[in-house]
Design a protein around this motif. Structure first.
Motif, PDB file in Angstrom:
ATOM      1  N   UNK A  34     -50.979  -9.764 -21.707  1.00 18.73           N
ATOM      2  CA  UNK A  34     -49.718  -9.943 -21.764  1.00 18.73           C
ATOM      3  C   UNK A  34     -49.286  -9.464 -23.456  1.00 18.73           C
ATOM      4  N   UNK A  35     -47.966  -8.860 -23.564  1.00 19.00           N
ATOM      5  CA  UNK A  35     -47.714  -8.265 -24.822  1.00 19.00           C
ATOM      6  C   UNK A  35     -46.590  -9.142 -25.302  1.00 19.00           C
ATOM      7  N   UNK A  36     -46.563  -9.561 -26.530  1.00 20.95           N
ATOM      8  CA  UNK A  36     -45.520 -10.427 -27.288  1.00 20.95           C
ATOM      9  C   UNK A  36     -45.106  -9.286 -28.386  1.00 20.95           C
ATOM     10  N   UNK A  37     -43.705  -9.063 -28.345  1.00 17.62           N
ATOM     11  CA  UNK A  37     -43.099  -8.389 -29.617  1.00 17.62           C
ATOM     12  C   UNK A  37     -42.503  -9.445 -30.503  1.00 17.62           C
ATOM     13  N   UNK A  38     -42.939  -9.561 -31.770  1.00 17.42           N
ATOM     14  CA  UNK A  38     -42.215 -10.330 -32.656  1.00 17.42           C
ATOM     15  C   UNK A  38     -41.538  -9.594 -33.765  1.00 17.42           C
ATOM     16  N   UNK A  39     -40.275  -9.732 -33.857  1.00 19.55           N
ATOM     17  CA  UNK A  39     -39.328  -9.056 -34.828  1.00 19.55           C
ATOM     18  C   UNK A  39     -39.326 -10.128 -36.226  1.00 19.55           C
ATOM     19  N   UNK A  40     -38.929  -9.485 -37.240  1.00 20.91           N
ATOM     20  CA  UNK A  40     -38.730 -10.352 -38.655  1.00 20.91           C
ATOM     21  C   UNK A  40     -37.565 -11.403 -38.406  1.00 20.91           C
ATOM     22  N   UNK A  41     -36.515 -10.764 -37.536  1.00 24.82           N
ATOM     23  CA  UNK A  41     -35.210 -11.597 -37.612  1.00 24.82           C
ATOM     24  C   UNK A  41     -34.632 -11.532 -35.900  1.00 24.82           C
ATOM     25  N   UNK A  42     -35.489 -11.349 -35.056  1.00 23.50           N
ATOM     26  CA  UNK A  42     -35.231 -11.483 -33.777  1.00 23.50           C
ATOM     27  C   UNK A  42     -36.283 -12.289 -32.737  1.00 23.50           C
ATOM     28  N   UNK A  43     -35.872 -12.784 -31.655  1.00 20.00           N
ATOM     29  CA  UNK A  43     -36.489 -13.625 -30.831  1.00 20.00           C
ATOM     30  C   UNK A  43     -37.860 -12.922 -30.261  1.00 20.00           C
ATOM     31  N   UNK A  58     -42.703  -0.284 -24.628  1.00 15.86           N
ATOM     32  CA  UNK A  58     -42.163  -1.297 -25.651  1.00 15.86           C
ATOM     33  C   UNK A  58     -40.455  -0.829 -25.812  1.00 15.86           C
ATOM     34  N   UNK A  59     -40.083   0.209 -25.485  1.00 19.97           N
ATOM     35  CA  UNK A  59     -38.905   1.082 -25.971  1.00 19.97           C
ATOM     36  C   UNK A  59     -37.891  -0.101 -25.926  1.00 19.97           C
ATOM     37  N   UNK A  60     -37.633  -0.746 -24.717  1.00 17.67           N
ATOM     38  CA  UNK A  60     -36.232  -1.470 -24.584  1.00 17.67           C
ATOM     39  C   UNK A  60     -35.992  -2.667 -25.462  1.00 17.67           C
ATOM     40  N   UNK A  61     -37.364  -3.237 -25.970  1.00 15.16           N
ATOM     41  CA  UNK A  61     -37.243  -4.440 -26.893  1.00 15.16           C
ATOM     42  C   UNK A  61     -37.111  -4.183 -28.212  1.00 15.16           C
ATOM     43  N   UNK A  62     -37.132  -2.816 -28.652  1.00  9.59           N
ATOM     44  CA  UNK A  62     -37.213  -2.236 -30.108  1.00  9.59           C
ATOM     45  C   UNK A  62     -35.712  -1.842 -30.104  1.00  9.59           C
ATOM     46  N   UNK A  63     -34.815  -2.137 -29.826  1.00 14.69           N
ATOM     47  CA  UNK A  63     -33.263  -1.643 -29.673  1.00 14.69           C
ATOM     48  C   UNK A  63     -32.916  -1.775 -31.136  1.00 14.69           C
ATOM     49  N   UNK A  64     -33.023  -2.767 -31.882  1.00 12.51           N
ATOM     50  CA  UNK A  64     -32.779  -2.797 -33.290  1.00 12.51           C
ATOM     51  C   UNK A  64     -33.747  -1.845 -34.247  1.00 12.51           C
ATOM     52  N   UNK A  65     -33.480  -0.657 -34.228  1.00 19.46           N
ATOM     53  CA  UNK A  65     -34.548   0.351 -34.633  1.00 19.46           C
ATOM     54  C   UNK A  65     -34.914   0.138 -36.165  1.00 19.46           C
ATOM     55  N   UNK A  66     -33.993  -0.862 -36.810  1.00 22.55           N
ATOM     56  CA  UNK A  66     -34.348  -0.800 -38.191  1.00 22.55           C
ATOM     57  C   UNK A  66     -35.159  -1.975 -38.391  1.00 22.55           C
ATOM     58  N   UNK A  67     -35.253  -2.805 -37.349  1.00 23.02           N
ATOM     59  CA  UNK A  67     -36.091  -4.182 -37.536  1.00 23.02           C
ATOM     60  C   UNK A  67     -37.481  -3.677 -37.487  1.00 23.02           C
ATOM     61  N   UNK A  68     -38.451  -4.568 -38.330  1.00 16.24           N
ATOM     62  CA  UNK A  68     -39.807  -4.431 -38.118  1.00 16.24           C
ATOM     63  C   UNK A  68     -40.592  -5.294 -37.428  1.00 16.24           C
ATOM     64  N   UNK A  69     -41.389  -4.831 -36.587  1.00 16.82           N
ATOM     65  CA  UNK A  69     -42.167  -5.550 -35.531  1.00 16.82           C
ATOM     66  C   UNK A  69     -43.495  -5.438 -35.686  1.00 16.82           C
ATOM     67  N   UNK A  70     -43.996  -6.821 -34.899  1.00 16.88           N
ATOM     68  CA  UNK A  70     -45.533  -6.701 -34.873  1.00 16.88           C
ATOM     69  C   UNK A  70     -45.743  -7.186 -33.235  1.00 16.88           C
ATOM     70  N   UNK A  71     -46.948  -6.562 -32.760  1.00 15.63           N
ATOM     71  CA  UNK A  71     -47.205  -7.020 -31.315  1.00 15.63           C
ATOM     72  C   UNK A  71     -48.293  -7.710 -31.366  1.00 15.63           C
ATOM     73  N   UNK A  72     -48.230  -8.898 -30.588  1.00 13.96           N
ATOM     74  CA  UNK A  72     -49.289  -9.739 -30.284  1.00 13.96           C
ATOM     75  C   UNK A  72     -49.864  -9.508 -28.695  1.00 13.96           C
ATOM     76  N   UNK A  73     -51.070  -8.973 -28.588  1.00 13.35           N
ATOM     77  CA  UNK A  73     -51.670  -8.662 -27.312  1.00 13.35           C
ATOM     78  C   UNK A  73     -52.514  -9.903 -26.921  1.00 13.35           C
ATOM     79  N   UNK A  74     -51.995 -10.765 -25.947  1.00  9.61           N
ATOM     80  CA  UNK A  74     -52.760 -11.972 -25.521  1.00  9.61           C
ATOM     81  C   UNK A  74     -53.728 -11.542 -24.530  1.00  9.61           C
TER      82      UNK A  74
END
Length: 263
Positions: A34-43, A58-74
């Motif tokens: 299961x993939x979890x997408x963590x943003x600095x300022x997003x849920x 994961x395109x649709x959960x990266x709509x804030x394109x200037x946000x920095x994300x990490x993915x947790x792969x469970x």
């Protein structure tokens, strides 16, 4: 239990025109991811829940394109276990779509060469993101003035390239009249440290005044010269041969006549 499950390795982000795919290894056996997408300022957002695949769009959960994300792969079991037990997971490198997505190929819509002017009209690559009216946003819509385009052009069969830059979707450059040119267009983001240059468009060439010699080079010239020489030689030799044959035929007729008179 969860502590015995292997975690994902070789996690990579693959992104072109903001369409972003997360990939990893190994293929699961007896468990799921299961993939979890963590943003600095997003849920935190979950994608590809209980998947047996090793990639996730994961395109649709990266709509804030200037946000920095990490993915947790469970790594998770096929059935729910004790809710107090946290499944093992692997963490990806950080990813910022605005600064890391690759700019795709522009599409050449039209081009012409009239006199000493080469005109090229192209279209921006589209992204998966849409406006409220349902139309897709282009790369230029998102990057605005951070994006520019370069036209690389050169005289056909020449290695010397020239380039010109524009912030619009059209180029017009001065070229040598009557000479054919080849060209391609490429998007560039000068402010980036990495992935500055986008993918190159298809290379196209004009065909103004293109002759057989332009097309095939000196080989055709040599063949034409050989044929011309052969025709000249044939024009000289053929009359001589015909004349000799005519004289021989006449002499043979005289001898045959003399032989008949002698009888």
């Amino acid at each position: 239990g969860y502590e015995e499950l292997p975690t994902a390795v070789n996690i990579t982000w693959s992104s072109i025109n903001f369409k972003t795919i997360l990939q990893w290894q190994p293929k699961p056996s007896g468990y799921f991811y299961t993939v979890e997408i963590h943003g600095r300022t997003s849920d935190v957002k979950r994608k590809c829940i209980l998947t047996s695949e090793t990639e996730c769009d994961v395109t649709d959960v990266l709509r804030n394109v200037k946000e920095t994300y990490t993915a947790h792969i469970l790594s998770v079991m096929p059935v729910e276990m004790d809710n107090f037990e946290e499944p093992p997971f692997a963490v990806s490198e950080k990813f910022t779509p605005y600064s890391q997505t690759v700019i795709g190929k522009p599409e050449i819509k039209d081009y012409s060469q009239k006199g000493s002017k080469l005109s090229v009209v192209f279209k921006d690559p589209l992204t998966p993101y849409i406006f409220p009216n349902g139309s897709f946003r282009s790369i230029q819509d998102i990057f605005q003035h951070d994006l520019e385009y370069k036209l690389y052009y050169w005289k056909d069969q020449s290695s010397g390239k020239k380039d010109v830059t524009t912030n619009s979707r059209e180029f017009e450059v001065s070229v040598d009249s009557g000479k054919n040119y080849c060209f391609y267009v490429q998007g560039i983001i000068p402010s980036r440290r990495e992935n500055r240059n986008g993918q190159e468009s298809t290379v196209l060439c004009t065909s103004v005044g293109r002759s057989v010699l332009d097309e095939y080079g000196t080989e055709v010239f040599i063949i034409i010269a050989v044929i011309a020489v052969a025709v000249i030689i044939l024009a000289i030799i053929l009359p001589v041969v015909l004349c000799k044959r005519k004289k021989a035929k006449k002499a043979r007729a005289v001898r045959e006549k003399e032989l008949l008179n002698g009888i």
